[in-house]
Design a protein around this motif. Structure first.
Motif, PDB file in Angstrom:
ATOM      1  N   ILE A 190       7.362 -81.092 -15.168  1.00 14.46           N
ATOM      2  CA  ILE A 190       6.086 -80.505 -15.589  1.00 14.46           C
ATOM      3  C   ILE A 190       6.281 -79.647 -16.830  1.00 14.46           C
ATOM      4  CG2 ILE A 190       4.300 -78.821 -14.963  1.00 14.46           C
ATOM      5  CD1 ILE A 190       4.491 -79.987 -12.092  1.00 14.46           C
ATOM      6  N   ARG A 191       7.317 -78.830 -16.849  1.00 13.22           N
ATOM      7  CA  ARG A 191       7.568 -77.979 -18.018  1.00 13.22           C
ATOM      8  C   ARG A 191       7.801 -78.809 -19.278  1.00 13.22           C
ATOM      9  NH1 ARG A 191      11.428 -73.360 -15.209  1.00 13.22           N
ATOM     10  NH2 ARG A 191       9.741 -71.868 -14.796  1.00 13.22           N
ATOM     11  N   ARG A 192       8.510 -79.878 -19.155  1.00 12.21           N
ATOM     12  CA  ARG A 192       8.786 -80.750 -20.307  1.00 12.21           C
ATOM     13  C   ARG A 192       7.485 -81.335 -20.859  1.00 12.21           C
ATOM     14  NH1 ARG A 192      12.560 -84.298 -18.238  1.00 12.21           N
ATOM     15  NH2 ARG A 192      14.122 -82.722 -18.679  1.00 12.21           N
ATOM     16  N   ILE A 193       6.651 -81.834 -19.983  1.00 13.41           N
ATOM     17  CA  ILE A 193       5.379 -82.428 -20.408  1.00 13.41           C
ATOM     18  C   ILE A 193       4.438 -81.353 -20.948  1.00 13.41           C
ATOM     19  CG2 ILE A 193       3.289 -83.571 -19.554  1.00 13.41           C
ATOM     20  CD1 ILE A 193       5.176 -85.140 -17.628  1.00 13.41           C
ATOM     21  N   ALA A 194       4.409 -80.192 -20.306  1.00 13.42           N
ATOM     22  CA  ALA A 194       3.500 -79.111 -20.701  1.00 13.42           C
ATOM     23  C   ALA A 194       3.725 -78.666 -22.143  1.00 13.42           C
ATOM     24  CB  ALA A 194       3.655 -77.925 -19.751  1.00 13.42           C
ATOM     25  N   LYS A 195       4.949 -78.696 -22.597  1.00  7.81           N
ATOM     26  CA  LYS A 195       5.243 -78.278 -23.976  1.00  7.81           C
ATOM     27  C   LYS A 195       4.514 -79.138 -24.995  1.00  7.81           C
ATOM     28  CE  LYS A 195       9.780 -76.351 -23.091  1.00  7.81           C
ATOM     29  NZ  LYS A 195      11.223 -76.470 -23.315  1.00  7.81           N
ATOM     30  N   PHE A 230       0.851 -76.345 -23.437  1.00  6.95           N
ATOM     31  CA  PHE A 230       0.554 -75.352 -22.418  1.00  6.95           C
ATOM     32  C   PHE A 230       1.638 -74.285 -22.521  1.00  6.95           C
ATOM     33  CE2 PHE A 230      -0.975 -79.042 -19.493  1.00  6.95           C
ATOM     34  CZ  PHE A 230      -2.145 -79.157 -20.212  1.00  6.95           C
ATOM     35  N   ILE A 231       1.290 -73.049 -22.252  1.00  5.50           N
ATOM     36  CA  ILE A 231       2.243 -71.944 -22.327  1.00  5.50           C
ATOM     37  C   ILE A 231       2.359 -71.323 -20.940  1.00  5.50           C
ATOM     38  CG2 ILE A 231       2.741 -69.699 -23.358  1.00  5.50           C
ATOM     39  CD1 ILE A 231       0.988 -70.656 -25.757  1.00  5.50           C
ATOM     40  N   GLU A 232       3.552 -71.390 -20.374  1.00  2.00           N
ATOM     41  CA  GLU A 232       3.763 -70.845 -19.033  1.00  2.00           C
ATOM     42  C   GLU A 232       3.701 -69.324 -19.074  1.00  2.00           C
ATOM     43  OE1 GLU A 232       6.688 -71.602 -15.207  1.00  2.00           O
ATOM     44  OE2 GLU A 232       7.297 -72.339 -17.171  1.00  2.00           O
ATOM     45  N   VAL A 233       2.793 -68.743 -18.290  1.00  2.00           N
ATOM     46  CA  VAL A 233       2.579 -67.298 -18.329  1.00  2.00           C
ATOM     47  C   VAL A 233       2.900 -66.600 -17.014  1.00  2.00           C
ATOM     48  CG1 VAL A 233       0.875 -67.398 -20.192  1.00  2.00           C
ATOM     49  CG2 VAL A 233       0.108 -67.542 -17.812  1.00  2.00           C
ATOM     50  N   GLN A 234       3.165 -67.367 -15.969  1.00  6.10           N
ATOM     51  CA  GLN A 234       3.515 -66.804 -14.666  1.00  6.10           C
ATOM     52  C   GLN A 234       4.668 -67.613 -14.091  1.00  6.10           C
ATOM     53  OE1 GLN A 234       2.313 -64.123 -13.561  1.00  6.10           O
ATOM     54  NE2 GLN A 234       0.131 -63.962 -13.815  1.00  6.10           N
ATOM     55  N   GLU A 235       5.499 -66.954 -13.329  1.00 11.15           N
ATOM     56  CA  GLU A 235       6.564 -67.664 -12.622  1.00 11.15           C
ATOM     57  C   GLU A 235       5.936 -68.624 -11.613  1.00 11.15           C
ATOM     58  OE1 GLU A 235      10.030 -67.680 -12.852  1.00 11.15           O
ATOM     59  OE2 GLU A 235       9.541 -66.682 -14.740  1.00 11.15           O
ATOM     60  N   PRO A 236       6.512 -69.800 -11.469  1.00  9.89           N
ATOM     61  CA  PRO A 236       5.956 -70.758 -10.502  1.00  9.89           C
ATOM     62  C   PRO A 236       6.159 -70.289  -9.065  1.00  9.89           C
ATOM     63  CG  PRO A 236       8.025 -71.559 -11.373  1.00  9.89           C
ATOM     64  CD  PRO A 236       7.693 -70.319 -12.143  1.00  9.89           C
ATOM     65  N   VAL A 237       5.309 -70.799  -8.204  1.00 11.39           N
ATOM     66  CA  VAL A 237       5.484 -70.601  -6.761  1.00 11.39           C
ATOM     67  C   VAL A 237       6.017 -71.917  -6.228  1.00 11.39           C
ATOM     68  CG1 VAL A 237       4.333 -70.234  -4.547  1.00 11.39           C
ATOM     69  CG2 VAL A 237       3.618 -68.920  -6.568  1.00 11.39           C
ATOM     70  N   ILE A 238       7.201 -71.860  -5.633  1.00 11.79           N
ATOM     71  CA  ILE A 238       7.795 -73.052  -5.033  1.00 11.79           C
ATOM     72  C   ILE A 238       7.987 -72.772  -3.549  1.00 11.79           C
ATOM     73  CG2 ILE A 238       9.730 -74.662  -4.993  1.00 11.79           C
ATOM     74  CD1 ILE A 238      10.204 -74.002  -7.942  1.00 11.79           C
ATOM     75  N   ALA A 239       7.238 -73.490  -2.731  1.00 14.62           N
ATOM     76  CA  ALA A 239       7.332 -73.360  -1.280  1.00 14.62           C
ATOM     77  C   ALA A 239       8.364 -74.379  -0.800  1.00 14.62           C
ATOM     78  CB  ALA A 239       5.979 -73.603  -0.634  1.00 14.62           C
ATOM     79  N   ARG A 240       9.558 -73.907  -0.526  1.00 10.51           N
ATOM     80  CA  ARG A 240      10.641 -74.784  -0.065  1.00 10.51           C
ATOM     81  C   ARG A 240      10.597 -74.864   1.454  1.00 10.51           C
ATOM     82  NH1 ARG A 240      12.553 -71.783  -4.438  1.00 10.51           N
ATOM     83  NH2 ARG A 240      13.315 -73.092  -6.142  1.00 10.51           N
ATOM     84  N   GLY A 241      10.582 -76.096   1.956  1.00  9.81           N
ATOM     85  CA  GLY A 241      10.530 -76.283   3.404  1.00  9.81           C
ATOM     86  C   GLY A 241       9.126 -76.093   3.934  1.00  9.81           C
ATOM     87  N   GLU A 242       9.037 -75.552   5.131  1.00 11.77           N
ATOM     88  CA  GLU A 242       7.735 -75.349   5.769  1.00 11.77           C
ATOM     89  C   GLU A 242       6.921 -74.311   5.004  1.00 11.77           C
ATOM     90  OE1 GLU A 242       6.392 -76.964   8.514  1.00 11.77           O
ATOM     91  OE2 GLU A 242       8.140 -78.262   8.234  1.00 11.77           O
ATOM     92  N   LEU A 243       5.641 -74.570   4.864  1.00 14.57           N
ATOM     93  CA  LEU A 243       4.731 -73.640   4.204  1.00 14.57           C
ATOM     94  C   LEU A 243       4.517 -72.426   5.099  1.00 14.57           C
ATOM     95  CD1 LEU A 243       2.980 -73.383   1.652  1.00 14.57           C
ATOM     96  CD2 LEU A 243       1.121 -74.424   2.953  1.00 14.57           C
ATOM     97  N   THR A 244       4.659 -71.241   4.522  1.00 16.01           N
ATOM     98  CA  THR A 244       4.536 -69.998   5.284  1.00 16.01           C
ATOM     99  C   THR A 244       3.365 -69.163   4.753  1.00 16.01           C
ATOM    100  OG1 THR A 244       5.971 -68.719   3.813  1.00 16.01           O
ATOM    101  CG2 THR A 244       7.051 -69.952   5.617  1.00 16.01           C
ATOM    102  N   ALA A 245       3.027 -68.144   5.502  1.00 16.44           N
ATOM    103  CA  ALA A 245       2.002 -67.199   5.071  1.00 16.44           C
ATOM    104  C   ALA A 245       2.429 -66.504   3.779  1.00 16.44           C
ATOM    105  CB  ALA A 245       1.727 -66.167   6.167  1.00 16.44           C
TER     106      ALA A 245
END
Length: 153
Positions: free
Chosen positions: A107-112, A116-131
């Motif tokens: 996504i970052r490669r294509i966004a350039k 698009f300019i990334e302005v926030q750190e991504p949220v990566i939910a690894r494994g089961e989705l939690t609260a």
């Protein structure tokens, strides 16, 4: 009025729940000057990117990559908006069975190229989705919406 576009793909429930959380965060009561639109990848097009002042992209990690639907969104919109959009602030949320880095890197490669300019750190939910993951998505939506409203980006 600023416009925030949330584009996502969800075959299972996880990424859809993350998109809903980001949407709720972007529609926070403290945000009054931002209109938010949430669309599945298949329903989003070039006209939506031309409308947007900011962008949130959500995808599951499929085979260590973004979903095919997200790639299709990029394929359908890139040339249609080339040279027609100002750089868009964006961020990403990923539902990952592994580590999510392959999807994020792609996504970052294509966004350039859009740009698009990334302005926030991504949220990566690894494994089961939690609260906690869902709260991170809400916070991501709120932060991007407030940043747009305050003209920080």
């Amino acid at each position: 009025m600023k416009h925030l576009l949330i584009v996502y793909h969800s075959q299972s429930e996880s990424t859809g729940r993350m998109a809903e959380a980001a949407y709720r965060g972007a529609c926070h009561e403290d945000v009054s000057g931002v209109q938010v639109k949430r669309l599945l990848c298949r329903d989003a097009g070039a006209e939506d990117l031309l409308w947007a002042h900011g962008l949130l992209l959500g995808t599951p990690e499929n085979f260590g990559y973004m979903s095919g639907a997200m790639k299709d969104f990029f394929d359908r919109t890139f040339y249609a908006v080339e040279g027609k959009i100002a750089p868009l602030p964006y961020s990403v949320f990923i539902s990952a069975g592994n580590d999510g880095t392959g999807a994020l890197t792609a996504i970052r490669r294509i966004a350039k190229g859009y740009p698009f300019i990334e302005v926030q750190e991504p949220v990566i939910a690894r494994g089961e989705l939690t609260a906690a993951h869902l709260q991170q998505c809400r916070d991501l939506g709120t932060a991007l919406a407030l940043g747009l409203e305050m003209s920080l980006f």
